[in-house]
Structures are given as structure tokens and as C-alpha cells.
Design a protein around this motif. Structure first.
Motif, PDB file in Angstrom:
ATOM      1  N   PHE A 176     -25.710-120.193 -16.190  1.00  0.00           N
ATOM      2  CA  PHE A 176     -24.689-120.522 -14.896  1.00  0.00           C
ATOM      3  C   PHE A 176     -23.238-120.009 -15.249  1.00  0.00           C
ATOM      4  O   PHE A 176     -22.153-120.701 -14.541  1.00  0.00           O
ATOM      5  N   SER A 177     -22.988-119.289 -16.368  1.00  0.00           N
ATOM      6  CA  SER A 177     -21.565-119.215 -16.858  1.00  0.00           C
ATOM      7  C   SER A 177     -20.806-117.985 -16.276  1.00  0.00           C
ATOM      8  O   SER A 177     -19.769-117.905 -16.209  1.00  0.00           O
ATOM      9  N   GLY A 178     -21.918-116.730 -15.930  1.00  0.00           N
ATOM     10  CA  GLY A 178     -21.393-115.690 -15.444  1.00  0.00           C
ATOM     11  C   GLY A 178     -20.613-114.801 -16.502  1.00  0.00           C
ATOM     12  O   GLY A 178     -19.689-114.050 -16.214  1.00  0.00           O
ATOM     13  N   THR A 179     -21.276-114.906 -17.910  1.00  0.00           N
ATOM     14  CA  THR A 179     -20.722-114.097 -18.916  1.00  0.00           C
ATOM     15  C   THR A 179     -21.791-113.164 -19.177  1.00  0.00           C
ATOM     16  O   THR A 179     -21.504-112.262 -20.079  1.00  0.00           O
ATOM     17  N   HIS A 180     -23.053-112.990 -18.761  1.00  0.00           N
ATOM     18  CA  HIS A 180     -24.125-112.464 -19.359  1.00  0.00           C
ATOM     19  C   HIS A 180     -24.633-111.282 -18.194  1.00  0.00           C
ATOM     20  O   HIS A 180     -24.386-111.594 -16.829  1.00  0.00           O
ATOM     21  N   THR A 181     -25.159-110.107 -18.772  1.00  0.00           N
ATOM     22  CA  THR A 181     -25.302-109.056 -17.942  1.00  0.00           C
ATOM     23  C   THR A 181     -26.938-109.400 -17.031  1.00  0.00           C
ATOM     24  O   THR A 181     -27.164-109.020 -16.057  1.00  0.00           O
ATOM     25  N   ILE A 182     -27.671-110.103 -17.600  1.00  0.00           N
ATOM     26  CA  ILE A 182     -28.880-110.504 -17.053  1.00  0.00           C
ATOM     27  C   ILE A 182     -28.905-111.372 -16.186  1.00  0.00           C
ATOM     28  O   ILE A 182     -28.439-112.681 -16.267  1.00  0.00           O
ATOM     29  N   CYS A 183     -29.369-111.537 -14.837  1.00  0.00           N
ATOM     30  CA  CYS A 183     -29.426-112.452 -13.870  1.00  0.00           C
ATOM     31  C   CYS A 183     -31.029-112.724 -13.684  1.00  0.00           C
ATOM     32  O   CYS A 183     -31.943-111.931 -13.660  1.00  0.00           O
ATOM     33  N   ASN A 184     -30.868-114.169 -13.817  1.00  0.00           N
ATOM     34  CA  ASN A 184     -32.220-114.565 -13.859  1.00  0.00           C
ATOM     35  C   ASN A 184     -32.326-116.236 -13.033  1.00  0.00           C
ATOM     36  O   ASN A 184     -33.234-116.982 -12.976  1.00  0.00           O
ATOM     37  N   GLN A 185     -31.044-116.427 -12.324  1.00  0.00           N
ATOM     38  CA  GLN A 185     -31.229-117.847 -11.638  1.00  0.00           C
ATOM     39  C   GLN A 185     -31.046-117.580 -10.035  1.00  0.00           C
ATOM     40  O   GLN A 185     -30.109-116.899  -9.754  1.00  0.00           O
ATOM     41  N   SER A 186     -31.739-118.196  -9.233  1.00  0.00           N
ATOM     42  CA  SER A 186     -31.822-118.044  -7.754  1.00  0.00           C
ATOM     43  C   SER A 186     -31.122-119.060  -7.046  1.00  0.00           C
ATOM     44  O   SER A 186     -31.273-120.266  -7.304  1.00  0.00           O
TER      45      SER A 186
END
Length: 391
Positions: free
Chosen positions: A252-262
Motif C-alpha cells: 500500500f505504499s505506491g512505490t511498486h509497479t505491480i498492482c495486486n490490492q483491490s
């Protein structure tokens, strides 16, 4: 005939209303980072070099072409209220003038501007924020600004904008690692200061734990859940919403390219809490990378807010005039550009404005956003306000 379930879903959808949608403008808080945590680095700073609030030429693009109506404009408390003055009513008028130019450019265009002190509920050392600085209201820290000083600051700032109906008061960006009771205390002091100034516009109040929606009902950084305290906020005008941030990567940091949280999976408890206490929320930070996986998560996030009546608006993170090829969100260390119109990635390819905003988010901007009237929980009809602008 519609089934009972379908009828209920239709009714919930019909009640949902997004009044505000747009982008966060980051840059007014730039230029103070120090690798050695040397306090005072970049203060007061040089406008247009160390910091800048908004490229005014992009306002027409955002409003006329992208059809948004809301900008969240970050500023730094240590520049607005220099350390030699302390937090309170005395401002650096040069810095305020540049900030006011940005707010005027937005509101004169007919859009709404969220005033965003980007300080993590801290003041006096922004050299390595969010880690540095004394927590406002911490009575065990003799260097800390007091809650009364925070109230005085908001009383002064709100007084300067009480005649501008298109302003929204964002109390503070991302409080964290502090007693949640103190977050509530400072939020309430800010509300009291704003209303004492005569300002009637919408206020948005953060919780603890970086005001994360996914952890709203959970203990965060060892502190009590925001849900245990924030329902106690009182506004005599009943025109305060909850300020939520929510990113889509694994931590939930907004620092990574992979999205996996809905959003649907993670914001359910928050949404239920809002419903229980008859409160509304704005999500003023969220974002994702420029890949197909994130496209779906971003779409689902905006649609979740549109489908739930507890949410009245959102701003995506982030645009700003001095990002260059840097990325404000979701880049895993890559230079992917920003949401600033015209942005480019470090390899010269289109930046996030093209690959995230134009590709995904623009088509999700509601067609019937609020375009006139005072900022309010309930749109233009919600508050009878003063017309015009007092400066």
C-alpha cells in the motif's frame, strides 16, 4: 421484475455521487530533502528551482480537455510558517503569494482547489519527511508545535480564503506513528480554527497510519485504529469529510509497479464504518503503474468509489511542474514520468499522463461533476456560502 438484490444495488448506485475528481499537484513541498537529515536544507528555497506549485498553463488542459474539476495543491508548513516564526498566524508572504497564484489560477478557471499542508502532522524538520519533524501537539517534545498553534495556523489560512467558495481545506497530509487520539485532537482544532474564521467550505480530515483506507479499522504502527476516534469529529456546519489514501501495490505504499490490492476487498470495513456514522470520504491519493494489470485495478478503484455513496471525490497522485522524468507513483525505481501533461519517461517514451491518465483514468471522470457553488459534502446545494473571493 427486478430481484430484491438487483433493486438494492440499483438504489445504492443511484444514491452514489462523485462531486469532485481530478489530480494532486505535488511540488510546493520539494527541495528540502537532506541525505544527512540536515534541518533547514532548502529553506526557504527558490521558487521555480527548488519548488513550484503548478504549471498554470496546464489548468486549461486539465479542465477543458480532461474534464476534471479538482486539484490538490501541496505546500510545506516550514515554508509557509518559517522556523524563525514558528507555526501559527505569521506567514512568509512571498511563499504564500506563489501558492495563492496557483490557487487563483485553479479557482478562476472554475475548478476546486484542495489546500494540502504536506507535512505528515509534523513541523520543524522536513529534511527527511515523512520520518523527520516533531509531531504537532506532542507535549513530551519541547520542540514540537502545539495544537493551539496548529489551530491558529488554520484560522489564518482559512480566513484568507473564506470568500473563495471553490477552496477545500485539507487539514494535513498523512499523519502517522502518533497517538490516534492526538490525530483527532489536531483535526478538531483545525476544524475549530477554520470555522472561527468564518469559512464555510468543505474540510477533509485525515486519520492515522498515513490515513490508509485498508487499515482504517485496524491498529497501525502500534497506534489505535482511526475508526476508534475519527467518528468523534464535530463540525458545526456538518461539512467535513474523511480524507483517505489508498494505493494498489502489495504494501500500500505506491512505490511498486505491480498492482495486486483491490479497493473492493480492502475498503469494505472503511465503507461500512462511514455508513454507520453517516460520514463521507474523499480519496485524495491513489495510483498505479502503466501496465495492463494496473489498468484493471485502477478502473475497479474508481468504479468502487462511484458505486458507493460514501465517497464524494478523488484526486490521482500526482502531477506537478518539476517532476521531470521522475515518477510520483508506482515505479519500482524506474523513471516513468508523472501525470503532468507532456511528461516523459527517462527513456523518452510517454510518461504517466499518457500511459495512465489518458489511457485509463480520463474516461472514468464523471460527466456531471460539480462545476459551481461552494465546496460541500452534498455538492453545490449543500452549503449557502458567500460569493466572490477575498484574496
Amino acid at each position: 421484475m427486478l430481484s430484491l438484490k438487483a433493486t438494492l444495488l440499483f438504489a445504492a448506485s443511484a444514491a452514489a455521487k462523485i462531486y469532485y475528481a481530478g489530480v494532486a499537484e505535488s511540488g510546493g513541498e520539494f527541495g528540502v530533502y537532506s541525505a544527512t537529515a540536515t534541518n533547514g536544507t532548502g529553506l526557504p528555497g527558490t521558487f521555480g528551482v527548488d519548488y513550484a506549485f503548478l504549471n498554470a498553463s496546464t489548468v486549461n488542459i486539465w479542465v477543458d480537455q480532461n474534464k476534471i474539476n479538482t486539484f490538490r495543491v501541496a505546500f510545506l508548513l516550514e515554508r509557509m510558517c518559517p522556523l524563525q516564526y514558528g507555526l501559527g498566524k505569521r506567514f512568509n508572504e512571498t511563499y504564500f503569494s506563489h501558492f495563492n497564484d496557483a490557487i487563483t489560477a485553479i479557482t478562476a478557471k472554475g475548478a476546486y482547489a484542495i489546500l494540502d499542508p504536506h507535512n505528515y502532522m509534523r513541523y520543524n524538520d522536513p529534511s527527511q519527511q515523512p520520518a523527520t519533524g516533531s509531531v504537532i501537539g506532542n507535549t513530551t517534545d519541547p520542540a514540537a508545535a502545539t495544537t493551539a498553534q496548529f489551530q491558529a495556523f488554520w484560522n489564518e489560512l482559512a480566513g484568507r480564503y473564506k470568500g473563495n467558495e471553490r477552496v477545500i481545506f485539507g487539514i494535513m497530509n498523512e499523519p502517522h506513528d502518533m497517538p490516534t487520539a492526538l490525530v483527532l485532537q489536531n483535526d478538531q482544532a483545525a476544524i475549530n480554527g477554520i470555522r472561527a474564521s468564518g469559512a464555510k467550505q468543505l474540510i477533509i480530515a485525515p486519520g492515522n497510519g498515513y490515513t490508509g483506507g485498508h487499515s482504517w479499522t485496524q491498529s497501525s504502527q502500534g497506534d489505535a485504529p482511526s475508526a476508534d476516534y475519527l467518528y468523534q469529529i464535530r463540525d458545526p456546519l456538518n461539512n467535513t469529510a474523511i480524507d483517505i489514501h489508498e494505493y494498489l501495490d502489495y504494501d500500500f505504499s505506491g512505490t511498486h509497479t505491480i498492482c495486486n490490492q483491490s479497493f473492493a476487498a480492502n475498503l469494505g470495513p472503511l465503507t461500512a464504518w462511514l455508513k454507520t456514522y453517516q460520514l463521507k470520504a474523499m480519496v485524495t491519493e491513489f495510483g498505479g503503474d502503466n501496465n495492463t494489470m494496473c489498468d484493471a485495478y485502477l478502473t475497479d478503484a474508481v468504479e468502487y468509489m462511484a458505486d458507493n455513496a460514501e465517497y464524494i471525490g478523488w484526486t490521482a497522485w500526482a502531477a506537478g511542474p518539476i517532476w521531470g522524468t521522475g515518477s510520483p507513483c508506482c515505479n519500482s525505481g524506474l523513471g516513468l514520468g508523472s501525470l503532468e501533461p507532456g511528461s516523459r519517461a527517462s527513456d523518452g517514451s510517454p510518461g504517466l499522463y499518457y500511459t495512465v491518465w489518458l489511457k485509463v483514468l480520463e474516461k472514468l471522470v464523471p460527466k456531471n461533476l460539480q462545476r459551481n457553488g461552494m465546496s460541500s459534502l452534498n455538492g453545490a446545494a449543500g452549503v449557502k456560502g458567500v460569493k466572490g473571493y477575498s484574496g
